[in-house]
Enzyme design. Structure first.
Site, PDB file in Angstrom:
ATOM      1  N   HIS A 120       0.982   5.152   1.057  1.00 50.74           N
ATOM      2  CA  HIS A 120       0.389   6.236   1.837  1.00 50.74           C
ATOM      3  C   HIS A 120       0.554   7.528   1.045  1.00 50.74           C
ATOM      4  CE1 HIS A 120       0.491   4.132   5.898  1.00 50.74           C
ATOM      5  NE2 HIS A 120       1.380   3.401   5.245  1.00 50.74           N
ATOM      6  N   HIS A 129       0.842  -1.207   0.000  1.00 49.57           N
ATOM      7  CA  HIS A 129       0.000   0.000   0.000  1.00 49.57           C
ATOM      8  C   HIS A 129       0.872   1.250   0.000  1.00 49.57           C
ATOM      9  CE1 HIS A 129       0.659  -1.295   4.180  1.00 49.57           C
ATOM     10  NE2 HIS A 129       0.690  -0.009   4.499  1.00 49.57           N
TER      11      HIS A 129
HETATM   12  P1  AMP Z   1       1.736   0.394   7.419  1.00 46.00           P
HETATM   13  O1  AMP Z   1       2.246   0.653   8.822  1.00 46.00           O
HETATM   14  O2  AMP Z   1       2.550   1.040   6.352  1.00 46.00           O
HETATM   15  O3  AMP Z   1       1.476  -1.079   7.180  1.00 46.00           O
HETATM   16  O4  AMP Z   1       0.330   1.139   7.364  1.00 46.00           O
HETATM   17  C1  AMP Z   1      -0.887   0.527   7.627  1.00 46.00           C
HETATM   18  C2  AMP Z   1      -1.920   1.635   7.694  1.00 46.00           C
HETATM   19  O5  AMP Z   1      -3.212   1.045   7.594  1.00 46.00           O
HETATM   20  C3  AMP Z   1      -1.901   2.437   9.003  1.00 46.00           C
HETATM   21  O6  AMP Z   1      -1.646   3.808   8.699  1.00 46.00           O
HETATM   22  C4  AMP Z   1      -3.300   2.234   9.583  1.00 46.00           C
HETATM   23  O7  AMP Z   1      -3.811   3.388  10.198  1.00 46.00           O
HETATM   24  C5  AMP Z   1      -4.103   1.828   8.351  1.00 46.00           C
HETATM   25  N1  AMP Z   1      -5.261   0.996   8.621  1.00 46.00           N
HETATM   26  C6  AMP Z   1      -5.305  -0.153   9.335  1.00 46.00           C
HETATM   27  N2  AMP Z   1      -6.557  -0.648   9.343  1.00 46.00           N
HETATM   28  C7  AMP Z   1      -7.319   0.192   8.598  1.00 46.00           C
HETATM   29  C8  AMP Z   1      -8.701   0.227   8.231  1.00 46.00           C
HETATM   30  N3  AMP Z   1      -9.557  -0.722   8.622  1.00 46.00           N
HETATM   31  N4  AMP Z   1      -9.141   1.256   7.466  1.00 46.00           N
HETATM   32  C9  AMP Z   1      -8.275   2.213   7.065  1.00 46.00           C
HETATM   33  N5  AMP Z   1      -6.971   2.238   7.376  1.00 46.00           N
HETATM   34  C10 AMP Z   1      -6.492   1.248   8.134  1.00 46.00           C
END
Ligand code: AMP
Ligand code: ZN
Length: 137
Positions: free
Chosen positions: A100, A98
């Site tokens: 950001h 993903h």
């Molecule tokens: P990473 O640390 O790069 O894996 O980022 C994962 C991101 O996913 C974090 O910024 C979380 O806030 C986001 N996240 C986790 N669960 C959800 C969800 N159900 N809906 C939207 N964002 C999410």
């Protein structure tokens, strides 16, 4: 299906959708670094950038490009960061690749650029050779 992002794509968990096409999905991060923080994901599950097929990665990046332009113009904001954590050591919490998109405002106080280290004498060239020889496009 354990992956939380796969569940979002399948509609099993709600998400604030920003964009969707056949291959790519984008939604608001539930815990935004700044308001308008978006996550862009390929619909198929791959863990990291190198795991993701090049064409799918290209399509995902075109959406990142488009949404970067949109946050600049519609929020608006002064800039944005693109962050993609690969593997837990980098801070990747969700093992579905993903991107950001983090909107930034002048003086918003975020520090996403850690201080640089120095190479130990002679190691820069060793590292350069190791990496240069393995890059293939
Ligand atoms: P990473 O640390 O790069 O894996 O980022 C994962 C991101 O996913 C974090 O910024 C979380 O806030 C986001 N996240 C986790 N669960 C959800 C969800 N159900 N809906 C939207 N964002 C999410
Ligand atoms: Zn997944």
């Amino acid at each position: 299906m354990e992956c939380i992002f796969c569940k979002i794509i399948a509609g099993k968990i709600p998400a604030a959708k920003i964009y969707e096409d056949r291959n790519v999905f984008a939604f608001l991060d539930i815990a935004p670094v700044n308001p308008g923080h978006i996550l862009v994901i390929p619909k198929l599950h791959y863990e990291t950038i190198p795991d993701t097929p090049p064409e799918l990665l290209q399509k995902t990046m075109l959406v990142v490009r488009n949404l970067g332009d949109r946050v600049m113009n519609k929020l608006p904001c002064d800039g944005f960061n693109i962050i993609c954590n690969n593997k837990p050591a980098s801070g990747q919490a969700v093992p579905h690749v993903h991107f950001h998109i983090i909107p930034r405002h002048q003086g918003d106080g975020l520090h996403l650029h850690p201080p640089g280290k120095k190479y130990v004498e002679g190691t820069l060239e060793q590292v350069r050779r190791k990496l240069a020889s393995t890059v293939r496009v």
